[in-house]
Design an enzyme around this catalytic site. Structure first.
Site, PDB file in Angstrom:
ATOM      1  N   CYS A  29      43.871  19.381 -18.685  1.00  0.00           N
ATOM      2  CA  CYS A  29      43.321  20.376 -19.621  1.00  0.00           C
ATOM      3  C   CYS A  29      41.905  20.006 -20.046  1.00  0.00           C
ATOM      4  O   CYS A  29      41.634  18.874 -20.443  1.00  0.00           O
ATOM      5  CB  CYS A  29      44.241  20.470 -20.844  1.00  0.00           C
ATOM      6  SG  CYS A  29      43.545  21.434 -22.192  1.00  0.00           S
TER       7      CYS A  29
ATOM      8  N   HIS B 123      48.318  20.099 -27.324  1.00  0.00           N
ATOM      9  CA  HIS B 123      48.240  21.093 -26.249  1.00  0.00           C
ATOM     10  C   HIS B 123      49.363  22.133 -26.321  1.00  0.00           C
ATOM     11  O   HIS B 123      49.194  23.274 -25.864  1.00  0.00           O
ATOM     12  CB  HIS B 123      48.293  20.356 -24.898  1.00  0.00           C
ATOM     13  CG  HIS B 123      48.096  21.217 -23.704  1.00  0.00           C
ATOM     14  ND1 HIS B 123      46.839  21.590 -23.240  1.00  0.00           N
ATOM     15  CD2 HIS B 123      48.985  21.793 -22.844  1.00  0.00           C
ATOM     16  CE1 HIS B 123      46.972  22.340 -22.159  1.00  0.00           C
ATOM     17  NE2 HIS B 123      48.263  22.488 -21.887  1.00  0.00           N
TER      18      HIS B 123
ATOM     19  N   CYS C 190      41.983  19.126 -24.128  1.00  0.00           N
ATOM     20  CA  CYS C 190      42.725  18.023 -24.761  1.00  0.00           C
ATOM     21  C   CYS C 190      41.787  16.871 -25.149  1.00  0.00           C
ATOM     22  O   CYS C 190      40.768  16.646 -24.488  1.00  0.00           O
ATOM     23  CB  CYS C 190      43.816  17.520 -23.812  1.00  0.00           C
ATOM     24  SG  CYS C 190      45.345  18.480 -23.898  1.00  0.00           S
TER      25      CYS C 190
ATOM     26  N   ASN D 103      41.683  34.808 -27.795  1.00  0.00           N
ATOM     27  CA  ASN D 103      42.501  35.429 -26.747  1.00  0.00           C
ATOM     28  C   ASN D 103      43.716  34.552 -26.565  1.00  0.00           C
ATOM     29  O   ASN D 103      43.577  33.378 -26.241  1.00  0.00           O
ATOM     30  CB  ASN D 103      41.757  35.463 -25.408  1.00  0.00           C
ATOM     31  CG  ASN D 103      40.622  36.452 -25.403  1.00  0.00           C
ATOM     32  OD1 ASN D 103      40.698  37.500 -26.031  1.00  0.00           O
ATOM     33  ND2 ASN D 103      39.554  36.122 -24.689  1.00  0.00           N
TER      34      ASN D 103
ATOM     35  N   HIS E  30      45.982  25.647 -24.155  1.00  0.00           N
ATOM     36  CA  HIS E  30      45.620  24.807 -25.307  1.00  0.00           C
ATOM     37  C   HIS E  30      45.148  25.733 -26.442  1.00  0.00           C
ATOM     38  O   HIS E  30      44.310  26.596 -26.233  1.00  0.00           O
ATOM     39  CB  HIS E  30      44.505  23.833 -24.913  1.00  0.00           C
ATOM     40  CG  HIS E  30      44.345  22.737 -25.913  1.00  0.00           C
ATOM     41  ND1 HIS E  30      44.670  21.429 -25.652  1.00  0.00           N
ATOM     42  CD2 HIS E  30      43.928  22.757 -27.205  1.00  0.00           C
ATOM     43  CE1 HIS E  30      44.437  20.689 -26.730  1.00  0.00           C
ATOM     44  NE2 HIS E  30      43.992  21.484 -27.681  1.00  0.00           N
TER      45      HIS E  30
HETATM   46  O1  LIG Z   1      36.040  32.861 -22.122  1.00  0.00           O
HETATM   47  P1  LIG Z   1      37.295  32.845 -21.304  1.00  0.00           P
HETATM   48  O2  LIG Z   1      38.532  32.520 -22.113  1.00  0.00           O
HETATM   49  O3  LIG Z   1      37.171  32.005 -20.058  1.00  0.00           O
HETATM   50  O4  LIG Z   1      37.452  34.344 -20.768  1.00  0.00           O
HETATM   51  C1  LIG Z   1      38.138  35.366 -21.427  1.00  0.00           C
HETATM   52  O5  LIG Z   1      37.504  35.776 -22.630  1.00  0.00           O
HETATM   53  C2  LIG Z   1      36.210  36.364 -22.521  1.00  0.00           C
HETATM   54  C3  LIG Z   1      35.759  36.814 -23.884  1.00  0.00           C
HETATM   55  O6  LIG Z   1      36.668  37.709 -24.477  1.00  0.00           O
HETATM   56  C4  LIG Z   1      36.213  37.533 -21.521  1.00  0.00           C
HETATM   57  O7  LIG Z   1      34.879  37.971 -21.299  1.00  0.00           O
HETATM   58  C5  LIG Z   1      36.836  37.142 -20.185  1.00  0.00           C
HETATM   59  O8  LIG Z   1      36.938  38.277 -19.341  1.00  0.00           O
HETATM   60  C6  LIG Z   1      38.225  36.545 -20.449  1.00  0.00           C
HETATM   61  O9  LIG Z   1      38.830  36.149 -19.229  1.00  0.00           O
END
Ligand SMILES: O=P(O)(O)O[C@H]1O[C@H](CO)[C@@H](O)[C@H](O)[C@H]1O
Ligand SMILES: O=P(O)(O)O[C@H]1O[C@H](CO)[C@@H](O)[C@H](O)[C@H]1O
Lengths: 339, 339
Positions: free
Chosen positions: B51, B114, B54, B154, B165
């Site tokens: 990861c 994690h 981590c 997200n 994580h």
């Molecule tokens: O930044 P990460 O987690 O790699 O990527 C994720 O979040 C971003 C911001 O929302 C997006 O633009 C990406 O498409 C998504 O896969």
């Protein structure tokens, strides 16, 4: 160091809707450790006894499909919009505003053949699809309570398409929905201030620049808009004024079919997979007004980014702030043009 | 037959952004034959040597993470926005408008563990996350070229999260992005015409109605907005004016942590799965202006609809026309409240 589109983070303006896209070209090198889509490369059958859309089969609602040989249209058995509701509205202070919405949802089977998709149909078969759209648009526009007709296609499981049988949908309704309404306001402003149509003026400007054009025939161009959001987003737009499907000649319909087919053949070649997308037509509302400001155009929003299994996630920042892309529109257009 | 929210198709207005949502309550009965998400119920490890997040591990960019024990913030090795670009703009006629965009992208690890997610952290650990947001917001707002700070999370593979994580992100930039800008314009109009704040007025109105409230503590309510788009979309909003993170007291931060934790615990219980979502905070821009019209609020956009494996696809009609939902906001709130 000079600012360059190909290298540096920038925002582009979308004059059709008034929105922005964040472009981050330097980010294409980012490694991907996230979710991969499963690639389904089954040998599809021409007839599936379990399919609700195949000729002769019984649908969820109990009705039996005819033995159709070209396109076939029926009212969606689980339409999000229906005709038979009481009208009513609710307004309580500044925050609680709602209104009943009547409408009609239809399904258009593109072909009796369960195994085919648009790029696999003949020019003549796709021409029949366009003619069916036109007939539906004209019939729906006759209905007093239908003020906007949204024709669209969801293709591929990843786009929430629940049945591989080649088909599209029509949702027709009382209100003009948000996306076409934004365009309508901007097209109208432009028309009133310049006496010209935004869509065809834009197409003419792109024909001069050439770098975002993928394909053209006598009536239409296929291009990646300067402000594209999805990695391989494209638009099919007319070279000369075409307000809506009702106003199209047979030649123009054949040219739209040709552009649609050619683009989707390119898409399928891009990652060597049946290419998923949501596509649809924006055109003049059917609210009885004149709408000289409108030109019909078709937009394609495909989710794939790097391969058949890696898609672009429009999440987090995109949902909360602004759409974002890594690949520039010019690069995407170059790739699609050369296929 | 009388028009009813629970039965009939209708449109609801979102006063925060000026957009609409199509609600089709009768459609909840529709059978689903489309894509199912895979349910990952692995036993996660507290430390993963592979990861990038981590403690003690080496990141993609080559840097080594410290042995952190609480939260840990670093600049994204593949940020979509960077500081070190030349500024420039491009304008050619009506259709080609672009401008360089400077910014900073950061990653916030919520915990060294994690295996944990927000609902599995203690109240005190989530309080540390909120305190970290505050610190970052304040530091970034000191920078002249940063005019807006978007904090978001997200969660889950289905939301494009590439690493389990527990972490969130901050994208801070020159421009105010589209979504907060829409809100800003509407909050300002409201403030100027009524001398009141839209967010807290809305919260007070919902506290009277009660039917969309899921949870409340002294400072915050958790509710399903009347105009929610995603099936289980929610909002954490303050009962009294809180312009931004910088203006929060320790008690208010603890209450935000409590609301965040309580909501995500409910989410995990809903379909008995680690519940995916994109979430984030909308608050006053950091452009040096006053912004009395703003109240900080946190929004949650979860994709799941019917179960751990069936999500709502925002495709086709939604992309081309208008967001659409089947489940009413009131039903969703009832389900979440009772968990
Ligand atoms: O930044 P990460 O987690 O790699 O990527 C994720 O979040 C971003 C911001 O929302 C997006 O633009 C990406 O498409 C998504 O896969
Ligand atoms: O109508 P379908 O194909 O069953 O459903 C699909 O398209 C609809 C219209 O774009 C969306 O609302 C649904 O979320 C999607 O799964």
């Amino acid at each position: 160091m000079k600012f360059s589109f190909e290298e540096h983070s920038h925002r582009r303006f979308n004059p059709f809707t008034g929105s922005y896209v964040q472009v981050s070209p330097h980010r294409s090198k980012r490694p991907w450790q996230g979710q991969q889509e499963k690639i389904v490369k089954s040998e599809p059958v021409t007839y599936d006894p379990e399919c609700f859309l195949c000729p002769g089969n019984t649908r969820v609602g109990g009705e039996v499909n005819p033995d159709y040989t070209s396109t076939f249209v029926f009212t969606n058995d689980f339409g999000a919009l229906t005709q038979d509701i009481p009208s009513g509205s609710y307004e309580d202070g500044d925050f609680f505003k709602a209104k009943s919405e009547r409408g009609i949802c239809k399904v258009i089977c593109f072909s009796p053949d369960h195994s085919k998709t648009i790029p696999q149909l003949s020019q003549n078969e796709v021409f029949e699809v366009v003619k069916t759209w036109r007939k539906e648009y004209m019939e729906l526009s006759e209905l007093d309570f239908i003020n906007y007709v949204q024709i669209f296609e969801n293709k591929g499981e990843v786009m929430g398409c629940s049945n591989p049988h080649p088909h599209g949908q029509i949702w027709a309704q009382e209100s003009i929905p948000d996306e076409p309404l934004k365009k309508q306001q901007r097209f109208l402003d432009y028309y009133q201030s310049k006496g010209k149509n935004m869509v065809t003026e834009y197409v003419q400007a792109e024909l001069v620049k050439k770098e975002r054009i993928i394909y053209e025939n006598d009536s239409f161009v296929v291009l990646v808009p300067f402000w594209a959001v999805w990695p391989f987003e494209t638009m099919i737009a007319p070279k000369n004024h075409i307000q809506c499907l009702a106003k199209m000649s047979d030649t123009q319909m054949a040219d739209l079919a040709d552009a649609y087919r050619t683009l989707t053949i390119k898409y399928d070649r891009l990652f060597d997979v049946s290419f998923p997308y949501s596509a649809g037509i924006h055109q003049a509302p059917t609210d009885g007004k004149d709408h000289p400001e409108w030109d019909l155009h078709m937009v394609f929003y495909p989710p794939l980014l790097r391969s058949a299994s890696v898609k672009k996630f429009m999440v987090g920042y995109e949902m909360l702030a602004n759409p974002q892309r890594d690949l520039t529109a010019e690069k995407a257009a170059g790739v699609l043009r050369d296929l």
